[in-house]
Design a protein around this motif. Structure first.
Motif, PDB file in Angstrom:
ATOM      1  N   ALA A  45       0.855  -1.186   0.000  1.00 31.49           N
ATOM      2  CA  ALA A  45       0.000   0.000   0.000  1.00 31.49           C
ATOM      3  C   ALA A  45       0.889   1.234   0.000  1.00 31.49           C
ATOM      4  O   ALA A  45       1.875   1.289   0.721  1.00 31.49           O
ATOM      5  CB  ALA A  45      -0.885  -0.004   1.236  1.00 31.49           C
ATOM      6  N   VAL A  46       0.574   2.201  -0.840  1.00 32.04           N
ATOM      7  CA  VAL A  46       1.305   3.468  -0.814  1.00 32.04           C
ATOM      8  C   VAL A  46       0.294   4.606  -0.755  1.00 32.04           C
ATOM      9  O   VAL A  46      -0.855   4.448  -1.172  1.00 32.04           O
ATOM     10  CB  VAL A  46       2.237   3.660  -2.043  1.00 32.04           C
ATOM     11  CG1 VAL A  46       3.320   2.612  -2.084  1.00 32.04           C
ATOM     12  CG2 VAL A  46       1.442   3.680  -3.333  1.00 32.04           C
ATOM     13  N   THR A  47       0.727   5.728  -0.242  1.00 26.03           N
ATOM     14  CA  THR A  47      -0.164   6.886  -0.176  1.00 26.03           C
ATOM     15  C   THR A  47       0.266   7.881  -1.239  1.00 26.03           C
ATOM     16  O   THR A  47       1.440   8.220  -1.346  1.00 26.03           O
ATOM     17  CB  THR A  47      -0.095   7.517   1.226  1.00 26.03           C
ATOM     18  OG1 THR A  47      -0.443   6.499   2.161  1.00 26.03           O
ATOM     19  CG2 THR A  47      -1.073   8.659   1.364  1.00 26.03           C
ATOM     20  N   ARG A  48      -0.683   8.275  -2.039  1.00 26.56           N
ATOM     21  CA  ARG A  48      -0.396   9.226  -3.115  1.00 26.56           C
ATOM     22  C   ARG A  48      -1.080  10.538  -2.825  1.00 26.56           C
ATOM     23  O   ARG A  48      -2.174  10.554  -2.265  1.00 26.56           O
ATOM     24  CB  ARG A  48      -0.946   8.687  -4.443  1.00 26.56           C
ATOM     25  CG  ARG A  48      -0.244   7.473  -4.961  1.00 26.56           C
ATOM     26  CD  ARG A  48       0.645   7.838  -6.142  1.00 26.56           C
ATOM     27  NE  ARG A  48       1.711   6.849  -6.339  1.00 26.56           N
ATOM     28  CZ  ARG A  48       1.595   5.785  -7.100  1.00 26.56           C
ATOM     29  NH1 ARG A  48       0.484   5.554  -7.737  1.00 26.56           N
ATOM     30  NH2 ARG A  48       2.615   4.944  -7.235  1.00 26.56           N
ATOM     31  N   ASN A  49      -0.460  11.602  -3.221  1.00 24.20           N
ATOM     32  CA  ASN A  49      -1.110  12.907  -3.128  1.00 24.20           C
ATOM     33  C   ASN A  49      -1.782  13.201  -4.455  1.00 24.20           C
ATOM     34  O   ASN A  49      -1.147  13.200  -5.495  1.00 24.20           O
ATOM     35  CB  ASN A  49      -0.075  13.990  -2.844  1.00 24.20           C
ATOM     36  CG  ASN A  49       0.495  13.848  -1.457  1.00 24.20           C
ATOM     37  OD1 ASN A  49      -0.230  13.528  -0.514  1.00 24.20           O
ATOM     38  ND2 ASN A  49       1.788  14.058  -1.329  1.00 24.20           N
ATOM     39  N   TRP A  50      -3.081  13.401  -4.397  1.00 26.85           N
ATOM     40  CA  TRP A  50      -3.818  13.704  -5.618  1.00 26.85           C
ATOM     41  C   TRP A  50      -4.190  15.167  -5.609  1.00 26.85           C
ATOM     42  O   TRP A  50      -4.764  15.678  -4.644  1.00 26.85           O
ATOM     43  CB  TRP A  50      -5.111  12.877  -5.682  1.00 26.85           C
ATOM     44  CG  TRP A  50      -4.889  11.509  -6.231  1.00 26.85           C
ATOM     45  CD1 TRP A  50      -3.718  10.846  -6.359  1.00 26.85           C
ATOM     46  CD2 TRP A  50      -5.913  10.636  -6.707  1.00 26.85           C
ATOM     47  NE1 TRP A  50      -3.925   9.594  -6.876  1.00 26.85           N
ATOM     48  CE2 TRP A  50      -5.266   9.445  -7.099  1.00 26.85           C
ATOM     49  CE3 TRP A  50      -7.300  10.740  -6.840  1.00 26.85           C
ATOM     50  CZ2 TRP A  50      -5.973   8.369  -7.627  1.00 26.85           C
ATOM     51  CZ3 TRP A  50      -7.995   9.674  -7.352  1.00 26.85           C
ATOM     52  CH2 TRP A  50      -7.334   8.501  -7.749  1.00 26.85           C
ATOM     53  N   GLY A 104      -6.516  21.612  -8.545  1.00 33.16           N
ATOM     54  CA  GLY A 104      -5.525  22.597  -8.947  1.00 33.16           C
ATOM     55  C   GLY A 104      -4.769  23.162  -7.759  1.00 33.16           C
ATOM     56  O   GLY A 104      -3.613  23.522  -7.876  1.00 33.16           O
ATOM     57  N   PHE A 105      -5.406  23.189  -6.594  1.00 35.76           N
ATOM     58  CA  PHE A 105      -4.669  23.696  -5.428  1.00 35.76           C
ATOM     59  C   PHE A 105      -4.869  22.850  -4.185  1.00 35.76           C
ATOM     60  O   PHE A 105      -4.131  22.943  -3.235  1.00 35.76           O
ATOM     61  CB  PHE A 105      -5.043  25.160  -5.145  1.00 35.76           C
ATOM     62  CG  PHE A 105      -6.526  25.408  -5.061  1.00 35.76           C
ATOM     63  CD1 PHE A 105      -7.173  25.321  -3.834  1.00 35.76           C
ATOM     64  CD2 PHE A 105      -7.267  25.722  -6.210  1.00 35.76           C
ATOM     65  CE1 PHE A 105      -8.538  25.548  -3.768  1.00 35.76           C
ATOM     66  CE2 PHE A 105      -8.626  25.942  -6.129  1.00 35.76           C
ATOM     67  CZ  PHE A 105      -9.269  25.860  -4.917  1.00 35.76           C
ATOM     68  N   LYS A 106      -5.885  21.967  -4.211  1.00 39.33           N
ATOM     69  CA  LYS A 106      -6.148  21.168  -3.028  1.00 39.33           C
ATOM     70  C   LYS A 106      -5.604  19.743  -3.215  1.00 39.33           C
ATOM     71  O   LYS A 106      -5.916  19.069  -4.179  1.00 39.33           O
ATOM     72  CB  LYS A 106      -7.664  21.115  -2.801  1.00 39.33           C
ATOM     73  CG  LYS A 106      -8.061  20.521  -1.470  1.00 39.33           C
ATOM     74  CD  LYS A 106      -9.563  20.687  -1.237  1.00 39.33           C
ATOM     75  CE  LYS A 106     -10.012  19.800  -0.097  1.00 39.33           C
ATOM     76  NZ  LYS A 106     -11.006  18.835  -0.487  1.00 39.33           N
ATOM     77  N   MET A 107      -4.762  19.289  -2.267  1.00 42.67           N
ATOM     78  CA  MET A 107      -4.207  17.943  -2.339  1.00 42.67           C
ATOM     79  C   MET A 107      -5.031  16.993  -1.486  1.00 42.67           C
ATOM     80  O   MET A 107      -5.393  17.320  -0.361  1.00 42.67           O
ATOM     81  CB  MET A 107      -2.777  17.945  -1.799  1.00 42.67           C
ATOM     82  CG  MET A 107      -1.796  18.548  -2.751  1.00 42.67           C
ATOM     83  SD  MET A 107      -1.535  17.482  -4.172  1.00 42.67           S
ATOM     84  CE  MET A 107      -0.191  18.359  -4.954  1.00 42.67           C
ATOM     85  N   VAL A 108      -5.287  15.808  -2.044  1.00 42.79           N
ATOM     86  CA  VAL A 108      -5.999  14.793  -1.275  1.00 42.79           C
ATOM     87  C   VAL A 108      -5.099  13.576  -1.188  1.00 42.79           C
ATOM     88  O   VAL A 108      -4.487  13.178  -2.176  1.00 42.79           O
ATOM     89  CB  VAL A 108      -7.330  14.427  -1.973  1.00 42.79           C
ATOM     90  CG1 VAL A 108      -7.958  13.212  -1.318  1.00 42.79           C
ATOM     91  CG2 VAL A 108      -8.293  15.596  -1.936  1.00 42.79           C
TER      92      VAL A 108
END
Ligand code: NAG
Ligand code: NAG
Length: 353
Positions: A290-295, A299-303
């Motif tokens: 399992a890895v955590t990705r920043n989506w 355009g300005f908000k990372m999830v």
């Protein structure tokens, strides 16, 4: 392309990734592979070994199709479609695409036990039924023919006798690596889900944990005989059989490395730890990680998004080649959609298969 998660020695040298991810706009069929529950699978089935093969010999997969009587109860056009086009074409493709290491000489399946009660004895590879073998052994919804089965091995109720009972083994299914039971039964799943077909493995051999038998069930009312629907059905059937051949979350924990050694530690019974909350054997991080990705969603908000990757070396190599992206750590698996659609290759739902 090669897909090489090794499901128990089977080098899945496949267009699997293509089949599992390619777009197929004509098809509106959902794939809903579910890893079969442990009570539906017989693990570690002893096969007569013959040592005519070199340890690393590889050869084309040989699949034997066995049609259940339910296929003969289909209306003529559907029966013809299944027997003369759909399955012969699907199997021919898969046989050309997959290579098997240490192929079997013949297959003889293990019997299910009456009341699902079985016994293992120390240093004895056999699995004994407690009291009696089941009257019928099933693979999914299909009753396995008697001549595909090993002799019943049982222990009497007192356990004073453990040994063979009833008619002896037949020769088994010769020159075959995998027997596929094909049926057309309107099961509960057919009425609950809008699916044309579903498939899974039911028995795995003991040496490499390779599936040696599985089933594919067609939902009769969902089958179409329209020529324009054929390509979509064929691709669904190929796709479903690939799950039965080993591409299933239920087998990730049983995958092995190039030397045939388990990628996940085993217990004394030869199997990994069973994870009750996942309903499958628990894999190690040498198989799935399992890895955590920043989506970046707007355009300005990372999830932050947690994804699962299949990380065996061959899969990683192939996925890098396929996407021409040398830094990929593995192949991303689907992680939403609930039971059954979780942990499948990403893109497959989108493929509409
Ligand atoms: C145990 O089972 C074997 C094989 O079916 C049979 O021959 C034998 O009589 C049984 N013995 C007892 C005590 O039930
Ligand atoms: C079982 O799976 C769950 C869900 O992925 C996980 O949180 C848990 O740690 C697993 N259990 C073991 C013993 O690995």
């Amino acid at each position: 392309m090669k897909m090489a998660a090794r499901s128990g020695g089977a080098l899945l040298t496949v267009g699997a990734l293509l089949v599992l991810t390619c777009q197929s706009p004509t098809s509106t069929i959902n794939c809903r592979h579910r890893a079969p529950g442990p009570e539906e699978v017989i693990y570690r089935v002893q096969q007569k070994s013959d040592h005519i093969w070199k340890r690393d010999a590889e050869q084309q997969l040989r699949v034997q199709i066995h049609y259940d009587p339910s296929i003969d109860h289909l209306v003529v056009v559907k029966r013809r479609l299944v027997k003369s086009k759909l399955f012969p074409q699907a199997i021919s493709y898969l046989q050309k695409t997959f290579q098997v290491r240490r192929p079997s000489s013949s297959i003889l399946l293990s019997r299910q036990c009456a009341n699902n009660q079985y016994l293992k004895k120390k240093s004895d590879p056999h699995r004994y039924c407690h009291g009696a073998c089941a009257q019928h052994t099933r693979c999914g919804p299909v009753i396995v023919p008697e001549d595909h089965l090993q002799q019943c091995m049982l222990c009497n109720n007192t356990e004073q006798y453990c040994g063979p009972s009833g008619p002896p083994d037949s020769g088994g299914i010769r020159n075959t690596d995998f027997v596929l039971y094909v049926s057309a039964i309107t099961t509960e799943r057919c009425s609950q889900e809008n699916i044309v077909a579903y498939a899974a493995y039911c028995q795995l051999e003991a040496e490499m944990d390779r599936p040696i038998a599985g089933y594919a069930n067609l939902c009769p009312s969902m089958m179409s005989t329209q020529p324009q629907e054929f390509a979509g059905m064929l691709s669904t059937v190929k796709h479903e059989i690939i799950h039965a051949l080993g591409f299933s979350a239920g087998l990730f924990a049983l995958y092995r490395d190039d030397n045939g050694d388990p990628l996940t530690p085993r217990y004394i019974n030869g199997l990994p730890l069973f994870n009750d909350s996942l309903g499958v054997y628990q894999w190690s991080d040498r198989v799935v990680r399992a890895v955590t990705r920043n989506w970046d969603v707007s355009g300005f908000k990372m999830v932050q998004h947690r994804v699962y990757l299949l990380v065996t070396p061959r899969v990683t190599d192939e996925v890098r080649r396929h996407f021409n992206c040398p830094i990929l750590e593995g192949m991303e698996l689907e992680n939403q959609g609930g039971m059954g659609t979780e942990l499948k290759p990403l893109g497959e739902e989108a493929a509409g298969e």
